[in-house]
Design a protein around this motif. Structure first.
Motif, PDB file in Angstrom:
ATOM      1  N   ALA A 198      23.365  -8.919 -58.360  1.00 38.85           N
ATOM      2  CA  ALA A 198      22.541  -7.707 -58.345  1.00 38.85           C
ATOM      3  C   ALA A 198      21.068  -8.054 -58.511  1.00 38.85           C
ATOM      4  N   GLU A 199      20.771  -8.943 -59.448  1.00 43.03           N
ATOM      5  CA  GLU A 199      19.365  -9.300 -59.689  1.00 43.03           C
ATOM      6  C   GLU A 199      18.752  -9.939 -58.461  1.00 43.03           C
ATOM      7  N   ARG A 200      19.497 -10.803 -57.797  1.00 42.54           N
ATOM      8  CA  ARG A 200      18.953 -11.471 -56.616  1.00 42.54           C
ATOM      9  C   ARG A 200      18.724 -10.480 -55.486  1.00 42.54           C
ATOM     10  N   CYS A 201      19.646  -9.515 -55.343  1.00 44.57           N
ATOM     11  CA  CYS A 201      19.458  -8.485 -54.314  1.00 44.57           C
ATOM     12  C   CYS A 201      18.218  -7.642 -54.604  1.00 44.57           C
ATOM     13  N   PHE A 202      18.057  -7.222 -55.866  1.00 47.16           N
ATOM     14  CA  PHE A 202      16.898  -6.403 -56.221  1.00 47.16           C
ATOM     15  C   PHE A 202      15.607  -7.181 -56.001  1.00 47.16           C
ATOM     16  N   ARG A 203      15.589  -8.457 -56.365  1.00 49.98           N
ATOM     17  CA  ARG A 203      14.380  -9.259 -56.158  1.00 49.98           C
ATOM     18  C   ARG A 203      14.077  -9.419 -54.668  1.00 49.98           C
ATOM     19  N   PHE A 204      15.126  -9.567 -53.875  1.00 53.89           N
ATOM     20  CA  PHE A 204      14.913  -9.666 -52.440  1.00 53.89           C
ATOM     21  C   PHE A 204      14.361  -8.356 -51.884  1.00 53.89           C
ATOM     22  N   ALA A 205      14.855  -7.237 -52.422  1.00 51.58           N
ATOM     23  CA  ALA A 205      14.335  -5.926 -52.002  1.00 51.58           C
ATOM     24  C   ALA A 205      12.852  -5.814 -52.307  1.00 51.58           C
ATOM     25  N   VAL A 206      12.451  -6.261 -53.494  1.00 44.37           N
ATOM     26  CA  VAL A 206      11.037  -6.220 -53.876  1.00 44.37           C
ATOM     27  C   VAL A 206      10.208  -7.076 -52.922  1.00 44.37           C
ATOM     28  N   GLY A 207      10.707  -8.270 -52.596  1.00 46.08           N
ATOM     29  CA  GLY A 207       9.975  -9.157 -51.694  1.00 46.08           C
ATOM     30  C   GLY A 207       9.813  -8.575 -50.305  1.00 46.08           C
ATOM     31  N   CYS A 208      10.903  -8.021 -49.759  1.00 43.18           N
ATOM     32  CA  CYS A 208      10.823  -7.434 -48.418  1.00 43.18           C
ATOM     33  C   CYS A 208       9.915  -6.210 -48.402  1.00 43.18           C
ATOM     34  N   ALA A 209      10.020  -5.368 -49.435  1.00 40.21           N
ATOM     35  CA  ALA A 209       9.184  -4.169 -49.490  1.00 40.21           C
ATOM     36  C   ALA A 209       7.709  -4.533 -49.620  1.00 40.21           C
ATOM     37  N   THR A 210       7.426  -5.578 -50.381  1.00 47.65           N
ATOM     38  CA  THR A 210       6.042  -6.037 -50.527  1.00 47.65           C
ATOM     39  C   THR A 210       5.511  -6.524 -49.182  1.00 47.65           C
ATOM     40  N   GLU A 211       6.335  -7.278 -48.459  1.00 45.98           N
ATOM     41  CA  GLU A 211       5.937  -7.770 -47.141  1.00 45.98           C
ATOM     42  C   GLU A 211       5.666  -6.607 -46.185  1.00 45.98           C
ATOM     43  N   ALA A 212       6.450  -5.541 -46.332  1.00 43.20           N
ATOM     44  CA  ALA A 212       6.304  -4.384 -45.438  1.00 43.20           C
ATOM     45  C   ALA A 212       5.199  -3.436 -45.859  1.00 43.20           C
ATOM     46  N   ASP A 214       5.633  -1.342 -48.286  1.00 47.61           N
ATOM     47  CA  ASP A 214       6.374  -0.132 -48.641  1.00 47.61           C
ATOM     48  C   ASP A 214       6.369   0.001 -50.163  1.00 47.61           C
ATOM     49  N   TRP A 215       5.391   0.721 -50.698  1.00 49.37           N
ATOM     50  CA  TRP A 215       5.217   0.793 -52.149  1.00 49.37           C
ATOM     51  C   TRP A 215       6.369   1.516 -52.834  1.00 49.37           C
ATOM     52  N   ALA A 216       6.907   2.538 -52.199  1.00 46.51           N
ATOM     53  CA  ALA A 216       7.996   3.294 -52.815  1.00 46.51           C
ATOM     54  C   ALA A 216       9.247   2.432 -52.952  1.00 46.51           C
ATOM     55  N   MET A 217       9.589   1.686 -51.889  1.00 48.30           N
ATOM     56  CA  MET A 217      10.772   0.836 -51.970  1.00 48.30           C
ATOM     57  C   MET A 217      10.542  -0.341 -52.911  1.00 48.30           C
ATOM     58  N   ARG A 218       9.307  -0.830 -52.974  1.00 51.35           N
ATOM     59  CA  ARG A 218       8.994  -1.872 -53.950  1.00 51.35           C
ATOM     60  C   ARG A 218       9.263  -1.366 -55.358  1.00 51.35           C
ATOM     61  N   ALA A 219       8.801  -0.157 -55.654  1.00 49.83           N
ATOM     62  CA  ALA A 219       9.045   0.428 -56.970  1.00 49.83           C
ATOM     63  C   ALA A 219      10.536   0.620 -57.217  1.00 49.83           C
ATOM     64  N   LYS A 220      11.274   1.027 -56.177  1.00 49.72           N
ATOM     65  CA  LYS A 220      12.714   1.230 -56.312  1.00 49.72           C
ATOM     66  C   LYS A 220      13.415  -0.067 -56.697  1.00 49.72           C
ATOM     67  N   GLY A 221      13.070  -1.172 -56.026  1.00 49.67           N
ATOM     68  CA  GLY A 221      13.673  -2.455 -56.364  1.00 49.67           C
ATOM     69  C   GLY A 221      13.346  -2.891 -57.780  1.00 49.67           C
ATOM     70  N   LEU A 222      12.099  -2.705 -58.200  1.00 47.43           N
ATOM     71  CA  LEU A 222      11.699  -3.054 -59.560  1.00 47.43           C
ATOM     72  C   LEU A 222      12.418  -2.180 -60.579  1.00 47.43           C
ATOM     73  N   SER A 223      12.638  -0.908 -60.242  1.00 51.23           N
ATOM     74  CA  SER A 223      13.354  -0.037 -61.170  1.00 51.23           C
ATOM     75  C   SER A 223      14.809  -0.479 -61.301  1.00 51.23           C
ATOM     76  N   GLY A 224      15.392  -1.038 -60.228  1.00 48.99           N
ATOM     77  CA  GLY A 224      16.735  -1.599 -60.320  1.00 48.99           C
ATOM     78  C   GLY A 224      16.781  -2.775 -61.278  1.00 48.99           C
ATOM     79  N   LEU A 225      15.768  -3.633 -61.213  1.00 52.41           N
ATOM     80  CA  LEU A 225      15.682  -4.755 -62.153  1.00 52.41           C
ATOM     81  C   LEU A 225      15.506  -4.255 -63.587  1.00 52.41           C
ATOM     82  N   ALA A 226      14.730  -3.175 -63.759  1.00 50.47           N
ATOM     83  CA  ALA A 226      14.541  -2.603 -65.096  1.00 50.47           C
ATOM     84  C   ALA A 226      15.858  -2.059 -65.635  1.00 50.47           C
ATOM     85  N   ASN A 227      16.603  -1.333 -64.804  1.00 47.26           N
ATOM     86  CA  ASN A 227      17.897  -0.799 -65.221  1.00 47.26           C
ATOM     87  C   ASN A 227      18.866  -1.905 -65.605  1.00 47.26           C
TER      88      ASN A 227
END
Length: 425
Positions: A198-212, A214-227
């Protein structure tokens, strides 16, 4: 040498030359052999020449893709060198190697063919459709098979990021779509009890969203890591991730911002009484932003209703309640969430019931807690969630001091049966 042995040998040479280990694996070597990748970065090419005792890149079949008009030459660059393989290396560092995530990769041949051709809007739409299909079925049933399927699809979809794009806009949209799929995969792995995946998936989401961008999806991935950090009791990490999710909150829509404040509230609540006032302030901010919602939200957050808000705020306040804080507010929020959810079974409603039972047991009302606990167990059905299982464990622990009560013993027995089943599945 096998592909894995060659990767290991080349990675050793990369580390000798740069002081940092290489990230090649058997999957990557296979893609070099099939021609999916034609031009590894400079360090990788040198390491492979040494490992295979060749003098030139051409002897290994490598040639630069920069002369191809369809290859994107513009856009953000996050590592030195600027070619497509190095962008993928950047993402692999963030993700801890996407290829390493996969339990299996049944669609690898399709991905290899797609990566060799031009990636367009059709592929973007397909990845987004897959993300939303998995998200829809996620709430009904979560388990090992579901998480394996979404992670395998994530690995396949990630291969498309190496494709050739005629437009920068399409490239950014694909990174955003893959980020959405990675975030869904992270949530499903989380519920299946695969925390590291799960952590690796969320970190990958943050990386892809940052590349794109996409601030909202970046925040979503970080919130997954927080949870995830809250779930594991890592309060400092939870706070760090939740606060990173609120960086440039001005770029987030009202409901998205409200969700990020609920995650912040949970992290603050986990920190205990010393952060109680901050937790209550975050709760209020979440309410205010949710009330300001105007319907102009990302499609992936359309599921988030007032019931979800009440549940998330109740869970944040329950951290304070079980440690001696005000339990009335936490119970009121969780009760409101249960009332607002539709009557049909769902993971969110069951989780709210289990949280309320735990909070009530911890606050010296065992009979009421037993009734709530049994109601949560009755509603469980086919829903499988490590978050629910952990809350049931906490309920059982809180009930230890009442183990002389027959009703509590019976509830504990039912909880044990469910927890054993969750381990077996």
């Amino acid at each position: 040498m096998t592909q894995g042995q060659l990767a290991e040998s080349a990675n050793t040479r990369v580390e000798q030359a740069t002081g940092k280990p290489g990230a090649m694996d058997a999957d990557y070597i296979g893609k070099l052999e099939r021609g999916v990748h034609r031009w590894p970065n400079r360090q990788y090419r040198a390491a492979l020449r040494l490992a295979l005792r060749r003098q030139s890149d051409a002897e290994l079949g490598f040639f630069s893709t920069r002369s191809r008009a369809a290859t994107v030459e513009r856009g953000p660059r996050h590592v030195d060198g600027g070619d497509d393989v190095e962008r993928k290396a950047f993402l692999r560092v963030l993700a801890g190697s996407v290829a390493g995530l996969a339990f299996s990769d049944p669609l690898n041949d399709f991905a290899a063919r797609s990566a060799q051709g031009r990636v367009g809007q059709a592929e973007v739409d397909q990845v987004r459709s897959l993300a939303r299909t998995f998200a829809q079925q996620d709430n009904g049933f979560v388990g090992g098979l579901s998480s394996e399927a979404v992670v395998a699809q994530l690995s396949t979809s990630a291969d498309l990021l190496d494709g050739r794009f005629s437009l920068d806009a399409v490239r950014c949209e694909l990174f955003s779509a893959v980020a959405e799929l990675a975030d869904v995969a992270g949530g499903m792995c989380f519920d299946a009890g695969a925390a590291a995946q799960a952590e690796r998936c969320f970190r990958f989401a943050v990386g892809c969203a940052t590349e794109a961008g996409d601030w909202a999806m970046r925040a979503k991935g970080l919130s997954g890591l927080a949870n995830l950090a809250v779930h594991q009791g890592r309060s400092d990490d939870a706070l760090s991730m939740a606060e990173m999710a609120l960086v440039r909150a001005d770029r987030l829509t009202p409901v998205t911002r409200a969700v990020m404040h609920t995650r912040h509230a949970r992290a603050l609540g986990l920190s205990g009484k010393r952060r109680e006032s901050d937790c209550l302030a975050a709760v209020q901010q979440a309410e205010d932003h949710f009330a300001a919602g105007n319907g102009d939200e990302p499609e992936w957050i359309s599921y988030y209703t007032a019931a979800h808000l009440e549940r998330d705020l109740g869970r944040a306040l329950s951290h304070l309640a079980v440690n001696g804080g005000d339990h009335i507010r936490a119970q009121a929020r969780l009760s409101a969430a249960i009332e607002r959810y539709p009557q049909k079974r769902s993971r969110g409603k069951t989780l709210a019931m289990a949280n309320l039972a735990h909070c009530t047991m911890a606050r010296d009302d065992p009979e009421r807690a037993v009734a709530l606990g049994n109601e949560a167990l009755d509603s469980l059905g086919l829903v499988r969630s490590d978050r629910i299982s952990e809350t049931l464990r906490q309920l059982r622990i809180a009930g230890r001091r009442y183990r002389d009560m027959p009703s509590v013993r019976e509830l504990n027995y039912r909880v044990d049966v469910v927890l054993r089943a969750s381990v077996l599945t």
